[in-house]
Scaffold this motif. Sequence first.
Motif, short mmCIF file in Angstrom:
data_model
loop_
_atom_site.label_atom_id
_atom_site.label_comp_id
_atom_site.label_asym_id
_atom_site.label_seq_id
_atom_site.Cartn_x
_atom_site.Cartn_y
_atom_site.Cartn_z
N ILE A 26 0.81 -1.20 -0.17
CA ILE A 26 -0.07 0.08 0.17
C ILE A 26 0.75 1.20 -0.19
CG2 ILE A 26 -1.47 1.27 1.41
CD1 ILE A 26 -2.89 -1.42 2.27
N LEU A 27 1.82 1.20 0.89
CA LEU A 27 2.76 2.47 0.91
C LEU A 27 3.58 2.64 -0.48
CD1 LEU A 27 4.17 2.39 4.61
CD2 LEU A 27 2.76 3.78 3.60
N ALA A 28 3.97 1.50 -1.18
CA ALA A 28 4.49 1.66 -2.35
C ALA A 28 3.82 2.03 -3.31
CB ALA A 28 5.22 0.29 -2.71
N LEU A 29 2.42 1.76 -3.56
CA LEU A 29 1.42 2.30 -4.37
C LEU A 29 1.12 3.76 -4.16
CD1 LEU A 29 -1.18 -0.54 -4.61
CD2 LEU A 29 0.33 0.10 -6.34
N LEU A 30 1.32 4.15 -2.93
CA LEU A 30 0.92 5.68 -2.52
C LEU A 30 2.31 6.39 -3.18
CD1 LEU A 30 -0.81 5.35 0.98
CD2 LEU A 30 -1.79 6.33 -1.16
N GLY A 31 3.38 5.82 -2.86
CA GLY A 31 4.58 6.56 -3.30
C GLY A 31 4.64 6.67 -4.89
N ILE A 32 4.31 5.63 -5.32
CA ILE A 32 4.23 5.64 -7.03
C ILE A 32 3.19 6.90 -7.42
CG2 ILE A 32 3.58 4.65 -9.13
CD1 ILE A 32 4.97 2.07 -7.65
N THR A 33 2.05 6.72 -7.09
CA THR A 33 0.96 7.58 -7.30
C THR A 33 1.56 9.21 -6.75
OG1 THR A 33 -0.63 5.84 -6.70
CG2 THR A 33 -1.47 8.42 -6.91
N GLY A 34 2.13 9.31 -5.90
CA GLY A 34 2.55 10.67 -5.35
C GLY A 34 3.65 11.01 -6.45
N MET A 35 4.59 10.28 -6.89
CA MET A 35 5.52 10.50 -7.98
C MET A 35 5.00 10.94 -9.34
SD MET A 35 8.79 8.27 -6.94
CE MET A 35 8.49 7.18 -8.44
N GLN A 36 3.75 10.17 -9.81
CA GLN A 36 3.15 10.47 -10.84
C GLN A 36 2.58 11.96 -10.75
OE1 GLN A 36 0.87 7.17 -11.36
NE2 GLN A 36 2.25 5.98 -12.64
N VAL A 37 2.05 12.18 -9.77
CA VAL A 37 1.32 13.46 -9.66
C VAL A 37 2.23 14.76 -9.41
CG1 VAL A 37 -0.13 14.98 -8.00
CG2 VAL A 37 -0.71 12.57 -8.58
N ALA A 38 3.41 14.44 -9.00
CA ALA A 38 4.71 15.55 -8.93
C ALA A 38 5.18 15.61 -10.35
CB ALA A 38 5.83 14.93 -7.95
N THR A 39 5.22 14.69 -10.90
CA THR A 39 5.90 14.90 -12.34
C THR A 39 4.82 15.28 -13.16
OG1 THR A 39 6.95 12.69 -12.04
CG2 THR A 39 6.59 13.40 -14.56
N MET A 40 3.57 15.37 -13.25
CA MET A 40 2.45 16.07 -13.84
C MET A 40 2.35 17.48 -13.72
SD MET A 40 0.28 15.79 -16.44
CE MET A 40 0.26 14.02 -16.57
N GLN A 41 2.49 17.53 -12.27
CA GLN A 41 2.63 19.26 -11.97
C GLN A 41 3.70 19.97 -12.53
OE1 GLN A 41 1.96 18.87 -7.35
NE2 GLN A 41 -0.33 18.75 -8.03
N GLU A 42 5.02 19.11 -12.53
CA GLU A 42 5.88 19.80 -13.08
C GLU A 42 6.06 19.91 -14.63
OE1 GLU A 42 9.80 21.23 -13.16
OE2 GLU A 42 8.77 20.62 -11.52
N ARG A 43 5.49 19.13 -15.41
CA ARG A 43 5.06 19.37 -16.94
C ARG A 43 4.03 20.40 -16.86
NH1 ARG A 43 4.46 13.32 -19.05
NH2 ARG A 43 6.39 12.64 -18.74
N MET A 44 3.09 20.73 -16.30
CA MET A 44 2.09 21.49 -16.30
C MET A 44 2.81 23.09 -15.85
SD MET A 44 -1.41 19.93 -14.69
CE MET A 44 -1.30 20.90 -13.41
#
Length: 159
Positions: A26-44
């Motif tokens: 569960i913690l690994a999935l939360l970490g991966i999701t957080g990294m994807q959100v941060a990457t998308m925000q960086e692109r935006m």
Amino acid sequence: MNRSGFNSPRKQRGAALYVALIFLIILALLGITGMQVATMQERMSANYLATNTAFQRTEELARQAEAEVGASTRLEENCGGFDPAAFGVQAAIDVAAGNPEPPARVRKVEQCVGGGQVNIGEFPPSEQVFQRYRITAYRSDRAADPTSDAVVDTIFIGR
């Protein structure tokens, strides 16, 4: 002596290991999701910066053209065959070919509108104090390897 609440090590089944592994997943999935959100925000934010930079550079070019028109140091172009959509496309091709960025286009509105004066009725030349200019400016966020571009089309009233 036999205690009823005590389980000996041979009777334990390893439930703590399963619970720990589930929490780890569960913690690994939360970490991966957080990294994807941060990457998308960086692109935006990078896209927003590129768009804003292109707009600011275009505004600067338009204001320079207005200052030149106001100081009467700039000659206006004729109106024939001007296509604002092709202006930005051709400018992008010119910049990609290594040519300098195009200047702003400046045209007198009275000359560009068919049928004579823009105002109702005709004024003698001595009373035509203010001239209207259409200024079109195009710039990208950077001259080399542009990622965003902007076109500003303004009407400037000068003397």
